[in-house]
Scaffold this motif. Structure first.
Motif, short mmCIF file in Angstrom:
data_model
loop_
_atom_site.label_atom_id
_atom_site.label_comp_id
_atom_site.label_asym_id
_atom_site.label_seq_id
_atom_site.Cartn_x
_atom_site.Cartn_y
_atom_site.Cartn_z
N GLN A 13 0.74 -1.49 -0.09
CA GLN A 13 -0.11 -0.17 0.09
C GLN A 13 0.85 1.26 -0.01
N ILE A 14 1.92 1.25 0.50
CA ILE A 14 2.94 2.21 0.76
C ILE A 14 3.58 2.48 -0.64
N ALA A 15 4.07 1.35 -1.02
CA ALA A 15 4.71 1.48 -2.32
C ALA A 15 3.59 1.95 -3.51
N HIS A 16 2.47 1.62 -3.35
CA HIS A 16 1.33 2.23 -4.32
C HIS A 16 1.27 3.66 -4.19
N VAL A 17 1.26 4.08 -3.08
CA VAL A 17 1.21 5.71 -3.03
C VAL A 17 2.29 6.33 -3.55
N VAL A 18 3.36 5.73 -3.23
CA VAL A 18 4.79 6.40 -3.98
C VAL A 18 4.70 6.32 -5.33
N VAL A 19 3.92 5.27 -6.14
CA VAL A 19 3.83 5.29 -7.49
C VAL A 19 3.07 6.52 -7.97
N ARG A 20 1.79 6.44 -7.31
CA ARG A 20 0.86 7.75 -7.68
C ARG A 20 1.56 9.15 -7.28
N ILE A 21 2.21 9.44 -6.51
CA ILE A 21 2.78 10.48 -6.25
C ILE A 21 3.84 10.91 -7.34
N GLU A 22 4.89 9.70 -7.57
CA GLU A 22 5.89 9.76 -8.76
C GLU A 22 5.22 9.92 -10.22
N GLU A 23 4.09 9.36 -10.42
CA GLU A 23 3.36 9.26 -11.73
C GLU A 23 3.31 10.85 -12.33
N ILE A 24 3.10 11.81 -11.24
CA ILE A 24 2.79 13.12 -11.76
C ILE A 24 3.90 14.13 -11.63
N GLY A 25 5.21 13.35 -11.55
CA GLY A 25 6.44 13.94 -11.68
C GLY A 25 6.88 14.50 -10.03
N ALA A 26 6.28 14.12 -9.13
CA ALA A 26 6.32 14.54 -7.96
C ALA A 26 7.40 13.74 -7.19
N THR A 27 7.97 14.08 -5.87
CA THR A 27 8.80 13.03 -5.18
C THR A 27 8.28 12.76 -4.06
N ALA A 28 8.41 11.57 -3.58
CA ALA A 28 7.94 10.97 -2.73
C ALA A 28 9.30 10.64 -1.54
N HIS A 29 8.92 10.87 -0.31
CA HIS A 29 9.76 10.74 0.74
C HIS A 29 9.14 9.77 1.97
N VAL A 30 9.46 8.66 2.13
CA VAL A 30 8.81 7.71 3.03
C VAL A 30 9.64 7.84 4.14
N SER A 31 8.87 8.03 5.56
CA SER A 31 9.30 8.10 6.79
C SER A 31 8.65 7.04 7.57
N HIS A 32 9.27 5.73 8.09
CA HIS A 32 8.51 4.91 8.81
C HIS A 32 8.83 5.47 10.35
N GLY A 33 7.57 5.80 10.91
CA GLY A 33 7.78 6.10 12.31
C GLY A 33 7.47 4.75 13.23
N GLU A 34 7.46 4.90 14.57
CA GLU A 34 7.18 3.88 15.24
C GLU A 34 5.77 3.00 14.91
N ARG A 35 4.93 3.87 14.84
CA ARG A 35 3.59 3.41 14.57
C ARG A 35 2.97 3.69 13.25
N VAL A 36 2.99 4.81 12.74
CA VAL A 36 2.73 5.19 11.45
C VAL A 36 3.51 5.40 10.47
N THR A 37 3.47 4.93 9.31
CA THR A 37 4.26 5.68 8.02
C THR A 37 3.65 7.10 7.34
N VAL A 38 4.67 8.05 7.23
CA VAL A 38 4.14 9.06 6.74
C VAL A 38 4.99 9.29 5.44
N ILE A 39 4.15 9.66 4.28
CA ILE A 39 4.79 9.75 2.99
C ILE A 39 4.80 11.34 2.74
N GLY A 40 6.01 11.93 2.38
CA GLY A 40 5.95 13.34 2.13
C GLY A 40 6.05 13.49 0.71
N ALA A 41 5.27 14.32 0.10
CA ALA A 41 5.09 14.72 -1.45
C ALA A 41 5.50 15.91 -1.85
N ILE A 42 6.47 16.16 -2.56
CA ILE A 42 7.03 17.53 -3.01
C ILE A 42 6.88 17.63 -4.45
#
Ligand code: PEP
Ligand code: MN
Length: 338
Positions: A13-42
């Motif tokens: 699911q995380i990888a899918h979100v990254v793909v969706r972000i990168e598809e529009i030419g944006a950059t994805a930064h994945v941070s794995h926290g202790e409980r949740v993962t946050v994906i920054g999209a620039i």
């Protein structure tokens, strides 16, 4: 924009979100926290806003980051960044006392300063080999010879070395000797230098420009982090104001403002802000009380003979007493010094 995943979101699911972000030419930064993962999209704000990421499996919610800086913002990375410099930590409750002469002058001078810093419980050694001087006729630093002297001081005391890099052409040599590369106030917006430092995997200490706002400081840090170097220490070193009693005005409010706005550690420099020995201790204590993660301070075995910044330098003979005051306040404030 920041995509907060559900607790238990899968890697797919995380990888899918990254793909969706990168598809529009944006950059994805994945941070794995202790409980949740946050994906920054620039990327382009409108295009990102149009992406229906909430509909992707595993996504909990999406937060727009309205600040011009992204990766350095606390919204993007809520937990304090802790930077490890040869085993000495800074940030996230770890306090650093970084001290040494303004510039490296002689073998004795550097060694005496290093011994005083180590004996007093300082955690890192500072010293300039490439000096940014207002006058081209002032001492410009020893260059490579200065770096070698700092390395000798490190070999004897074990203290990591913080030293300034002024020119991207010196990158290889400074990188070879330094443990933390300092960017001086005058170079805060040297974007080419910042981008080069971003490609390294070595911490950078970024000083606030003489007339820079806190937002500009954070934007400068973003230039480094954007290239992949996440280890940036910010430094409040005083700004130009109409006040003439001090060389610069230490903007103490920058400390809590940075801590609220960013996850990066912030230190105060009471030496360059005051330009006066008698203000070094009170400004250091004020910085610690305001929540700084460290202090960067000048000390010299014989300030009256210093080639640079003597009037603001603590004598190494007095450094132990100074360090006791600063470190005991830091410990009282709940920080670990190591
Ligand atoms: C220094 O730390 O020696 C220095 C030159 O500081 P700044 O860039 O803050 O003036
Ligand atoms: Mn100096």
């Amino acid at each position: 924009m920041m995509v907060v995943m559900h607790e238990g979101a899968t890697e797919d699911q995380i990888a899918h979100v990254v793909v969706r972000i990168e598809e529009i030419g944006a950059t994805a930064h994945v941070s794995h926290g202790e409980r949740v993962t946050v994906i920054g999209a620039i990327g382009e704000r409108e295009e990102l806003a149009a992406l229906p990421l909430e509909a992707c499996p595993g996504v909990d919610h999406v937060v727009a980051i309205l600040k011009p800086y992204k990766l350095v913002s606390r919204e993007f990375h809520p937990v304090d960044t802790v930077i490890d410099v040869r085993g000495k930590k800074i940030g996230g409750g770890h306090f650093a006392l970084i001290a040494g002469p303004c510039s490296v002058e002689t073998p004795d001078q550097v060694m005496q300063a290093a011994r005083a810093v180590q004996a007093a419980g300082g955690t890192m050694m500072r010293g300039g080999a490439f000096k940014p001087r207002t006058s081209p006729y002032s001492f410009q630093g020893l260059g490579l010879d200065g770096l070698k002297l700092l390395a000798e001081a490190r070999a004897e005391t074990g203290l990591p070395i913080v030293t300034e890099i002024m020119d991207p052409r010196d990158l290889d040599v400074v990188h070879e000797y330094a443990d933390v590369l300092q960017v001086g106030a005058r170079n805060m917006q040297n974007f080419l230098l910042l981008a080069e430092l971003g490609k390294l995997r070595k911490p950078v200490l970024l000083k606030r420009g003489l007339s820079a706002t806190v937002e500009e400081l954070l934007m400068a840090a973003e230039y480094i982090v954007k290239e992949g170097n996440l280890d940036v220490i910010l430094c409040e070193r005083g700004i130009r104001t109409f006040e003439t009693a001090t060389r610069n005005t230490l903007d103490i409010s920058a400390v809590p403002i940075v801590r609220m706005a960013s996850h990066l550690p912030i230190v105060v420099d009471p030496s360059h802000s005051a330009g006066r020995l008698d203000l070094v201790l009170p400004l250091s204590l004020a910085g610690v009380a305001a929540g700084a993660d460290g202090v960067l301070v000048e000390t010299h075995p014989s300030p009256e003979h210093a080639l640079c910044d003597g009037p603001q330098s603590l004598c190494t003979d007095d450094f132990g007493e100074y360090a006791d005051r600063v470190l005991s306040l830091a410990r009282w404030a709940g920080k670990t010094v190591a």
